[in-house]
Scaffold this motif. Structure first.
Motif, PDB file in Angstrom:
ATOM      1  N   MET A   5      -2.609 -31.671 -25.226  1.00 24.96           N
ATOM      2  CA  MET A   5      -1.001 -31.114 -25.874  1.00 24.96           C
ATOM      3  C   MET A   5      -0.069 -31.817 -26.427  1.00 24.96           C
ATOM      4  N   MET A  54      -7.914 -24.061 -22.354  1.00 19.45           N
ATOM      5  CA  MET A  54      -7.891 -25.562 -22.474  1.00 19.45           C
ATOM      6  C   MET A  54      -8.805 -26.291 -21.470  1.00 19.45           C
ATOM      7  N   MET A 111      -7.386 -27.722 -17.465  1.00 19.91           N
ATOM      8  CA  MET A 111      -6.431 -26.977 -16.873  1.00 19.91           C
ATOM      9  C   MET A 111      -6.664 -25.444 -16.813  1.00 19.91           C
TER      10      MET A 111
HETATM   11 CU   LIG Z   1      -3.148 -27.548 -22.020  1.00 17.57          CU
END
Ligand SMILES: [Cu+2]
Ligand code: HEM
Ligand SMILES: [Cu+2]
Lengths: 655, 331
Positions: free
Chosen positions: A273, B194, B197
């Protein structure tokens, strides 16, 4: 031995696809043809002395534009291949693997190797002329930037035939782009192609901001700068702040892939991320980098072809500067769906919408420049007029995408694809076309054929709407981007088919433009300094401009200084007396930039394949070039007064 | 072409325009099944409302602009003996400038208020108000298939999802592959899946029916195959479906068969009568580095949530449950 060579070759060269063999053959044939022609006409020396080693901003600009048009062709062929594959369900034209490579290279090439160099080409040709300067602030660096862009683009394109193309999208998100899921060399080509040209882009940004600050003709205060120059100023601010982010991001990704780093991996505490944030911290400003100069072009064109001063000069400038700053605070709208929570999503939704305000103001100002003007429908103006409705609608769908919870339904669908093509084609490409048509006489001394241009215009424009309007619908029908196949039961077939027809029409439009350029090159009338009845300084010098641009540095009194001069002359007021011609100080050509480019290419190629015997000599070459440059003192010369006078007379004689 | 009489050229232009428009309108209005505009659940319904409100608000500005553009371009075109005024040096007007800075500002303020409201209302991890207790479905995006785990029933499916109609569904979403996005357009918007997570998304189907579901974020070679049907069935049918799947003990997921399932490849729809307990958290938190801990906060639905301890948006989220610390109990 033979076997191991065979093994190596089948891994090194991309094999197994007739399309690629076709490309191989045409690349080899084209290369042979170019070599043969140059040798036959004994043009190697001319090419080397006049073009490859030049530091003249006008020639560098032309080289940028040529390369960009070539890349537009490649990106366009990619686009048509994709549209062919998804025209109907069940077409077996591209394998999924190949389709993924094609959209990746299409996106990367269109943004980084088409839009950016086309933009830099126009910067180069016009900015010094428009502000009354003899060249850019750092002509040598300018040439280095060009070569970095060029070898970056070539390295990236090489992946098509050697090693394999990247296939993780132009955004190249990890973990898909990490070794774990993408062990081939394709991603390395992506990283190094962009990395090398990115350094060039950053240097260009610095070069032009210094040029604009330090090299304006006497009397041209900042608030008398033409709008295009202002747009370049705003863009350079963004380039300087945004490109380092990209460089660092790609460097970290490279360390992950090359040196076992864990910045963006899943394991060992890496975080993908982080990459997504960093990428868009550059990526969103990047779209404003390419669109602001287009805004600048529209401003010039609208004023010239309405024969009116630009409306609301001050708020135009203010709007662009606001855009250049706010564009750094919107990046998260590219991933509202990552679950950042309502506070953060709401914040970025609103910052994104705020950008619509200055953009809207600019539209109104263009409209009121035309209001009570006399609009001439020359090609540059046609593209500008086509831009307005296209960009207004694209902007509206942009605002719709900015509504975070609504974006949960639009994100990654064809609605998004339609939106960004509408602003990228309708805003950026139309703008650069307008700029090309507008400044073409200044570059080459003749206008491009009008009639062929009109055909191209209509094919592009009708094709555009036929191609992309259905895609908004497809998005709402649930079709996601980056899919290489779908089934009949989805109901997406008719609209996809229509969309493909539109893409082909744009392709035909492009062919008309190629024909237009070829035809006009061989059959044209020479034009004078000021073929469009322009308003700014570039129209005071010859077309094409002599290498020193202005025999006498102009003195500026007004915003549209040349227009003001013409008005004074019409009233019978004489020009100020001209000072005598003086020797002109010019930079000398240098062989270092192309050599340094080559060294970067070798290094980049080595990093892609992890071959130290390539990257160590390559990086050494880069270092040697830099050292050689710091010890070269013979870098400039003076053009004597006689020669300037002779050139000026020749120019006047020929028109 | 210039030899052609004017009327013929006009005719050609008109015909081309009409055909183009006709085809576009036919395609866009008569062949299209606009899933997003035809929602079957409360979340999709609100999102549709929001789309319509914001479109209308935008139109308040852009329709006049489009009309104005056409009028100005037509009226002020250069032609011999035209009557429209020409004022080459008129380039400033405080009043006009105030109007067109002001109007967009007002519209954007309105939009911003609407957007902010809906952003909080439609936060994906916010439970849906309903009498029934939500059903939990755990979603795993694999290369290139969707695995659905039903922890309450201890059954699992691949590439097909069955849910009871009228009951909120709490989706817990992760990936054991590159990032993807879980999207059922007729029920509501998407959220990323994802690795490492877990995300939470509440959806509800108000009608019995079969809905289109898909992966929305490119995840590699056969990404296009990541489609699934969502069967919303009555509670009774749901219960008997669960019994049916449970009864078919021939196919189960074990640790070993999960490893096979997770390998890259495509497959059709499959049902499994059981799966190992804790499989989901094992997958979601497999990248945990021992001993690390991050700050934690309470999420909207009251469950304990942890962020990765970074302050960048997207990480310290209101809803992401990160593997870094949440996994402690699993290991
Ligand atoms: Cu993530
Ligand atoms: C000339 C007409 C063009 C056509 C027909 C076209 C078509 C397409 C198609 C079919 C895709 C892939 C959609 C998908 O499968 O997800 C695509 C993606 C894309 N296009 Fe274009 N395109 C055109 C021009 C441009 C231009 C001028 C730009 C930029 C200046 C551009 C930028 C992109 C980008 C960034 C992507 C996304 C690539 C990715 O998903 O990684 N395109 N385009
Ligand atoms: Cu953006």
């Amino acid at each position: 031995m033979l076997d191991s060579i065979k093994d190596f070759a089948s891994w090194f060269f991309v094999t197994g696809d007739p399309l690629i063999y076709g490309a191989d053959v045409s690349i080899v044939l084209a290369t042979i043809a170019i070599f043969a022609v140059l040798t036959y006409f004994k043009k190697w020396g001319w090419l080397w002395r006049n073009w490859l080693t030049t530091v003249d901003h006008k020639k560098i600009g032309i080289m940028y534009i040529l390369a960009a048009l070539l890349m537009l062709f490649r990106g366009g062929v990619d686009a048509i291949m994709m549209r062919t594959q998804i025209a109907l369900p069940g077409i077996k034209f591209l394998e999924p693997e190949h389709y993924n490579q094609v959209f990746t290279t299409h996106g990367t090439i269109m943004i980084l190797f088409m839009a950016m160099p086309l933009m830099f080409g126009l910067f180069n040709i016009i900015i010094p002329l428009q502000i009354g300067a003899r060249d850019v602030a750092y002509p040598f660096l300018n040439s280095v930037s060009f070569w970095l862009f060029f070898v970056g683009a070539m390295l990236f394109n090489l992946s098509f035939v050697i090693g394999g193309s990247p296939d993780a999208g132009w955004t190249s998100y990890p973990p898909l782009s990490e070794l774990m899921h993408n062990p081939g060399v394709g991603e390395n080509f992506y990283i190094w192609g962009i990395q090398i040209s990115g350094i060039g882009s950053l240097a260009t940004g610095i070069n032009f901001i210094v040029t604009l600050i330090k090299m304006r003709a006497p009397g041209m205060t900042l608030m008398k700068m033409p709008m295009f120059s202002w747009s370049v100023f705003a863009t350079c601010i963004i380039i300087i702040l945004a490109f380092p982010i990209l460089t660092v991001t790609l460097a970290l990704l490279f360390l992950d892939r090359f040196a076992g780093g864990h910045f963006f991996t899943l394991d060992m505490g890496g975080n993908p991320m982080m990459y997504i944030n960093l990428f868009w911290m550059w990526g969103h400003p990047e779209v404003y980098i390419v669109v602001l100069p287009a805004f600048g072009i529209y401003s010039e064109v609208v004023a010239t072809f309405s024969r009116k001063s630009i409306f609301g000069y001050k708020s135009m400038v203010f709007a662009m500067l606001v855009i250049s700053i706010v564009s750094f605070f919107t990046w998260l709208h590219h991933f509202f769906t990552m679950g950042s929570g309502a506070d953060i999503n709401a914040f970025f939704a609103i910052t994104t919408m705020i950008i619509a305000i200055p953009t809207g103001v600019k539209i109104f100002n263009w409209l009121f420049t035309m209001y009570r003007g006399r609009i001439r429908f020359e090609l540059p103006m046609m593209w500008t007029i086509a831009f307005i409705p296209c960009f207004v609608v694209g902007g509206m769908t942009g605002v719709m995408l900015a509504v975070a919870p609504a974006d949960f339904q639009f994100h990654n669908s064809y609605f998004l694809i339609a939106h960004f093509h509408q602003v990228l084609i309708g805003g950026v490409v139309f703008g650069y076309f307008a700029g090309l048509y507008y400044w073409w006489p200044k570059m080459f001394g003749f206008k491009l054929n009008h009639k062929l241009g009109v055909w191209a215009f209509w094919f592009w424009n009708i094709g555009f709407y036929v191609c992309f309007m259905p895609q908004y619908s497809l998005g709402l029908m649930g079709m996601t981007r980056r899919i290489s196949e779908y089934t009949w039961d989805t109901g997406w077939a008719p609209l996809n088919f229509i969309s493909t027809i539109g893409a082909l029409m744009m392709g035909i439009g492009f062919l008309f433009q190629v024909a237009q350029i070829l035809y006009s090159t061989f059959k044209h009338k020479k034009v004078g300094n000021d073929p469009w009845d322009g308003r700014t300084l570039e129209w005071t010098t010859a077309s094409p401009a002599p290498e020193y641009n202005f025999a006498i540095t102009p003195h500026v009194h007004a915003v549209d200084d040349w227009w003001a001069t013409k008005e004074r002359r019409a009233k019978g007021i004489a020009d100020d007396p001209l000072p005598p011609i003086e020797p002109i100080h010019m930079p000398k050509n240098s062989i270092i930039p192309p050599i340094m480019g080559l060294a970067w290419f070798v290094a980049g190629f080595g990093f892609v394949f992890d071959w130290w015997w390539f990257y160590i000599p390559g990086m050494l070459g880069v270092a040697i070039c830099m050292i050689a440059r710091s010890f070269s003192y013979d870098t400039d010369y003076y053009i004597p007064v006689d020669e300037v006078k002779r050139t000026e007379e020749a120019i006047r004689g020929s028109v | 072409m210039d030899k052609k009489p004017r009327s013929l050229r006009t005719l050609i232009t008109v015909v081309v325009t009409l055909v183009t428009l006709g085809v576009l309108i036919w395609g866009m209005f008569f062949t299209a099944d606009y899933l997003v505009l035809n929602p079957k659940g409360p979340v999709g319904q609100s999102e549709k409302e929001l789309i319509i409100i914001t479109t209308l608000l935008c139109c308040v500005v852009i329709v006049p602009v489009l009309i104005l553009t056409a009028v100005i371009v037509w009226r002020y075109r250069d032609k011999p003996n035209r009557k429209a005024a020409y004022s080459p040096n008129w380039h400033d007007s405080k009043v006009l400038e105030t109007v067109w800075w002001g109007v967009p500002i007002i519209i954007i303020i309105a939009l911003a208020v609407v957007t902010a409201r809906y952003t909080y209302a439609l936060e994906p991890s916010k439970p849906i108000d309903a009498e029934q207790k939500p059903v939990t479905v755990q979603v795993v995006s694999l290369d290139w298939k969707w695995l659905f785990l039903y922890p309450d029933e201890n059954i699992a499916t691949v590439n097909t999802l069955t849910i009871p109609e009228g009951v909120p569904v709490r989706f817990e979403i992760t990936a054991d592959a590159p990032m993807n996005s879980f999207w059922i357009p007729q029920l509501g918007g998407q959220i990323y899946a994802m690795s490492g997570m877990s995300m939470t998304l509440y959806l509800k189907a108000d009608e019995v029916g079969t809905y289109f579901g898909t992966g929305a974020n490119f995840s590699g070679e056969h990404f296009a195959q990541m489609r699934f049907d969502v069967n919303a069935v009555s509670q009774a049918d749901y219960d008997s479906w669960v019994q049916k799947v449970k009864g078919n003990t021939g196919s189960t997921i074990t640790e070993a068969s999960y490893a096979d399932l997770a390998k890259p490849g495509v497959m059709g729809e499959t049902e499994y009568s059981s799966f190992p307990e804790g499989l989901y958290s094992k997958i979601a938190y497999k990248y945990v580095v021992d001993g690390e801990n991050a700050d934690s906060e309470d999420s909207t639905d009251g469950t304990k949530q942890e962020g990765m301890g970074s302050s960048l948006p997207g990480f310290s989220s209101g809803q992401v449950t990160s593997g870094l610390s949440a996994s402690q109990p699993v290991q």
